[in-house]
Design a protein around this motif. Structure first.
Motif, PDB file in Angstrom:
ATOM      1  N   VAL A  86       3.993 -11.111  -9.637  1.00  0.00           N
ATOM      2  CA  VAL A  86       3.631 -12.423  -9.107  1.00  0.00           C
ATOM      3  C   VAL A  86       3.939 -13.574 -10.056  1.00  0.00           C
ATOM      4  N   ILE A  87       4.187 -13.287 -11.323  1.00  0.00           N
ATOM      5  CA  ILE A  87       4.551 -14.368 -12.234  1.00  0.00           C
ATOM      6  C   ILE A  87       6.043 -14.370 -12.526  1.00  0.00           C
ATOM      7  N   GLY A  88       6.804 -13.668 -11.666  1.00  0.00           N
ATOM      8  CA  GLY A  88       8.259 -13.746 -11.716  1.00  0.00           C
ATOM      9  C   GLY A  88       8.940 -12.845 -12.721  1.00  0.00           C
ATOM     10  N   ARG A  89       8.215 -11.871 -13.276  1.00  0.00           N
ATOM     11  CA  ARG A  89       8.803 -10.960 -14.248  1.00  0.00           C
ATOM     12  C   ARG A  89       9.451  -9.781 -13.533  1.00  0.00           C
ATOM     13  N   ALA A  90      10.676  -9.452 -13.919  1.00  0.00           N
ATOM     14  CA  ALA A  90      11.346  -8.260 -13.401  1.00  0.00           C
ATOM     15  C   ALA A  90      10.890  -7.066 -14.228  1.00  0.00           C
ATOM     16  N   VAL A  91      10.285  -6.078 -13.578  1.00  0.00           N
ATOM     17  CA  VAL A  91       9.704  -4.927 -14.275  1.00  0.00           C
ATOM     18  C   VAL A  91      10.299  -3.644 -13.706  1.00  0.00           C
ATOM     19  N   LYS A  92      10.790  -2.778 -14.600  1.00  0.00           N
ATOM     20  CA  LYS A  92      11.302  -1.476 -14.174  1.00  0.00           C
ATOM     21  C   LYS A  92      10.163  -0.456 -14.172  1.00  0.00           C
ATOM     22  N   VAL A  93       9.964   0.189 -13.030  1.00  0.00           N
ATOM     23  CA  VAL A  93       8.852   1.117 -12.868  1.00  0.00           C
ATOM     24  C   VAL A  93       9.343   2.383 -12.185  1.00  0.00           C
ATOM     25  N   ASP A  94       8.882   3.545 -12.683  1.00  0.00           N
ATOM     26  CA  ASP A  94       9.141   4.812 -12.004  1.00  0.00           C
ATOM     27  C   ASP A  94       8.131   4.952 -10.867  1.00  0.00           C
ATOM     28  N   LEU A  95       8.640   5.006  -9.646  1.00  0.00           N
ATOM     29  CA  LEU A  95       7.763   5.050  -8.472  1.00  0.00           C
ATOM     30  C   LEU A  95       7.996   6.301  -7.647  1.00  0.00           C
ATOM     31  N   PRO A  96       6.932   6.821  -7.038  1.00  0.00           N
ATOM     32  CA  PRO A  96       5.559   6.307  -7.151  1.00  0.00           C
ATOM     33  C   PRO A  96       4.949   6.627  -8.508  1.00  0.00           C
ATOM     34  N   ALA A  97       4.142   5.702  -9.023  1.00  0.00           N
ATOM     35  CA  ALA A  97       3.522   5.887 -10.329  1.00  0.00           C
ATOM     36  C   ALA A  97       2.522   7.046 -10.277  1.00  0.00           C
ATOM     37  N   LYS A  98       2.469   7.820 -11.348  1.00  0.00           N
ATOM     38  CA  LYS A  98       1.606   9.011 -11.403  1.00  0.00           C
ATOM     39  C   LYS A  98       0.398   8.841 -12.315  1.00  0.00           C
ATOM     40  N   ARG A  99       0.501   7.936 -13.298  1.00  0.00           N
ATOM     41  CA  ARG A  99      -0.608   7.724 -14.228  1.00  0.00           C
ATOM     42  C   ARG A  99      -0.806   6.217 -14.387  1.00  0.00           C
ATOM     43  N   VAL A 100      -1.789   5.703 -13.661  1.00  0.00           N
ATOM     44  CA  VAL A 100      -1.969   4.258 -13.543  1.00  0.00           C
ATOM     45  C   VAL A 100      -3.245   3.816 -14.254  1.00  0.00           C
ATOM     46  N   VAL A 101      -3.135   2.717 -15.006  1.00  0.00           N
ATOM     47  CA  VAL A 101      -4.320   2.026 -15.529  1.00  0.00           C
ATOM     48  C   VAL A 101      -4.463   0.749 -14.718  1.00  0.00           C
ATOM     49  N   LEU A 102      -5.626   0.582 -14.083  1.00  0.00           N
ATOM     50  CA  LEU A 102      -5.871  -0.532 -13.170  1.00  0.00           C
ATOM     51  C   LEU A 102      -6.908  -1.468 -13.768  1.00  0.00           C
ATOM     52  N   GLY A 103      -6.504  -2.720 -13.981  1.00  0.00           N
ATOM     53  CA  GLY A 103      -7.398  -3.664 -14.648  1.00  0.00           C
ATOM     54  C   GLY A 103      -8.384  -4.368 -13.738  1.00  0.00           C
ATOM     55  N   PHE A 104      -7.993  -4.600 -12.477  1.00  0.00           N
ATOM     56  CA  PHE A 104      -8.852  -5.388 -11.588  1.00  0.00           C
ATOM     57  C   PHE A 104      -8.415  -5.153 -10.142  1.00  0.00           C
ATOM     58  N   TYR A 105      -9.088  -5.793  -9.198  1.00  0.00           N
ATOM     59  CA  TYR A 105      -8.763  -5.708  -7.772  1.00  0.00           C
ATOM     60  C   TYR A 105      -8.815  -4.260  -7.270  1.00  0.00           C
ATOM     61  N   PHE A 106      -9.923  -3.612  -7.575  1.00  0.00           N
ATOM     62  CA  PHE A 106     -10.073  -2.175  -7.312  1.00  0.00           C
ATOM     63  C   PHE A 106     -10.075  -1.845  -5.821  1.00  0.00           C
ATOM     64  N   GLU A 107     -10.805  -2.633  -5.026  1.00  0.00           N
ATOM     65  CA  GLU A 107     -10.838  -2.365  -3.589  1.00  0.00           C
ATOM     66  C   GLU A 107      -9.509  -2.692  -2.921  1.00  0.00           C
ATOM     67  N   ASP A 108      -8.840  -3.731  -3.391  1.00  0.00           N
ATOM     68  CA  ASP A 108      -7.561  -4.098  -2.796  1.00  0.00           C
ATOM     69  C   ASP A 108      -6.516  -3.003  -3.030  1.00  0.00           C
ATOM     70  N   TYR A 109      -6.544  -2.426  -4.233  1.00  0.00           N
ATOM     71  CA  TYR A 109      -5.637  -1.313  -4.545  1.00  0.00           C
ATOM     72  C   TYR A 109      -5.903  -0.141  -3.607  1.00  0.00           C
ATOM     73  N   MET A 110      -7.187   0.116  -3.329  1.00  0.00           N
ATOM     74  CA  MET A 110      -7.550   1.220  -2.443  1.00  0.00           C
ATOM     75  C   MET A 110      -7.215   0.896  -0.985  1.00  0.00           C
ATOM     76  N   ALA A 111      -7.445  -0.346  -0.582  1.00  0.00           N
ATOM     77  CA  ALA A 111      -7.158  -0.727   0.796  1.00  0.00           C
ATOM     78  C   ALA A 111      -5.680  -0.545   1.117  1.00  0.00           C
ATOM     79  N   VAL A 112      -4.829  -0.912   0.191  1.00  0.00           N
ATOM     80  CA  VAL A 112      -3.386  -0.808   0.416  1.00  0.00           C
ATOM     81  C   VAL A 112      -2.883   0.612   0.184  1.00  0.00           C
ATOM     82  N   GLY A 113      -3.260   1.196  -0.934  1.00  0.00           N
ATOM     83  CA  GLY A 113      -2.736   2.516  -1.288  1.00  0.00           C
ATOM     84  C   GLY A 113      -3.445   3.666  -0.614  1.00  0.00           C
TER      85      GLY A 113
END
Length: 372
Positions: A36-63
């Motif tokens: 959301v801040i315009g950074r291009a990030v390379k990620v192996d998807l789907p991610a297998k080991r995630v550290v989640l800092g915030f928005y816990f319910e939103d992550y669950m609602a979507v995923g």
């Protein structure tokens, strides 16, 4: 067994061994996404080991609930400490949440980069405010080859809500669900804007305050983000906007001079002050209304249009900076433009969102008027 048979057997065995050792790698696909801040990030998807800092319910609602099978670390205080009743509700449904490692909390300055590194994550998801506050520490993670993706629901803009929701869909392998929920949110906010636009009335003046300190002391109000942005999206004229950029206290005299037409006090379940406004999971309406009414006793408030006209309302702090906040925007808009929202039940819509997208449904008080 002749030589040809041995060769065939060996070739077949090598193929089988290759399948065992390389299948997981083949399943993972490196993608470049833009956060959301315009950074291009390379990620192996789907991610297998995630550290989640915030928005816990939103992550669950979507995923989906299964997305938490891949979460190895959370900023637990931002969930259990800030909205404890919500945490307990989810924990009762899914006890394994309590086994996820705690990496500390950014605002309390307990967030530990070393703890994050020890979990060997392949992805760290941070709120924009967390990423900005961590500064160089966040860069340390990236220097270690760990991708950091930034999302943001605090800004309370449709653009960032939609972008964050789509990102959660990509990161959890639920692209279609992410787009569905993003489209739902954008549609809900457009519907509010369309209804307000045809009202033909001037924008009512609105004041919003976090009611965690009770009536005796003014607490935070909001400018561009959170409840400030939500009241603006609801068609209100936020009186704090010229004086508070993001969030902070406002001079009480300014509130009196601005003469708000409607006042919204946000509350939560875990209050240190006995006079604070309780709202949310497990809170009874009578208790919330009694504490809300006490705000009318503030010096000079009896002369405010909002108080004279019983336009004093309580809203749930936990229903901000999240996808489900569309219902709180609906609630604010309905109080400002009642004739345009006669067919809208914001609280029912809030609970309906849980029923559709989350495995639990809260019970309590999430929006209330000073007069029943």
């Amino acid at each position: 067994m002749n030589f040809k048979s041995v060769a065939s057997w060996l070739a077949a065995s090598l193929i089988s061994i290759s399948a065992v050792f390389f299948a997981p790698s083949a399943m993972a696909e490196q993608k470049t996404i833009t956060d959301v801040i315009g950074r291009a990030v390379k990620v192996d998807l789907p991610a297998k080991r995630v550290v989640l800092g915030f928005y816990f319910e939103d992550y669950m609602a979507v995923g989906g609930e299964k997305a938490y099978d891949s979460v190895v670390g959370i900023s637990r205080e931002a969930w259990e400490g800030w909205v404890p009743a919500n945490w307990k509700m989810h924990l009762a449904h899914r006890p394994s949440l309590g086994d996820i490692a705690d990496v500390g909390e950014v605002e309390a300055q307990t967030f530990s980069i070393e703890k994050v590194l020890s979990l060997n994550p392949d992805l760290v998801i941070l709120a924009d405010w967390q990423y900005q506050a961590l500064g160089q520490d966040a860069h340390r993670l990236e220097e270690q080859g760990i991708p950091v993706v930034v999302v943001d629901y605090n800004a309370q803009t449709v653009e960032r809500h939609v972008a964050s929701t789509v990102l959660f869909g990509q990161l959890t392998g639920q692209d279609a669900r992410g787009k569905e929920i993003a489209d739902f949110y954008a549609g809900a906010l457009k519907d509010i804007a369309d209804r307000v636009a045809v009202s033909g009335k001037p924008k009512p003046k609105v004041y919003v305050e976090f009611g965690n300190k009770g009536p005796a002391e003014y607490s935070f109000t909001y400018g561009k983000n959170m409840w400030g942005a939500m009241s603006t999206a609801a068609g209100g004229d936020n009186i704090a906007a010229p004086f508070v950029e993001w969030w902070g206290a406002i001079n009480p005299e300014q509130v009196l001079a601005s003469k708000p037409d409607a006042i919204f006090i946000s509350g939560r379940e875990n209050n240190k002050s006995e006079t604070a406004l309780p709202m949310g999971e497990g809170v009874k309406a009578d208790e919330a209304r009694e504490k809300l009414k006490a705000f009318e006793t503030r010096q000079g408030w009896n002369e405010l249009p909002a108080v004279k006209n019983d336009a004093l309302f309580g809203v749930y702090q936990g229903a901000s900076r999240t996808i489900s906040d569309f219902a709180m925007v609906q609630y604010i808009a309905k109080q400002l433009y009642p004739e345009q929202f006669t067919d809208v039940d914001p609280v029912a819509n809030y609970l309906g969102y849980y029923k559709k997208y989350l495995p639990v449904v809260p019970e309590g008080t999430f929006a209330i008027a000073v007069k029943g």
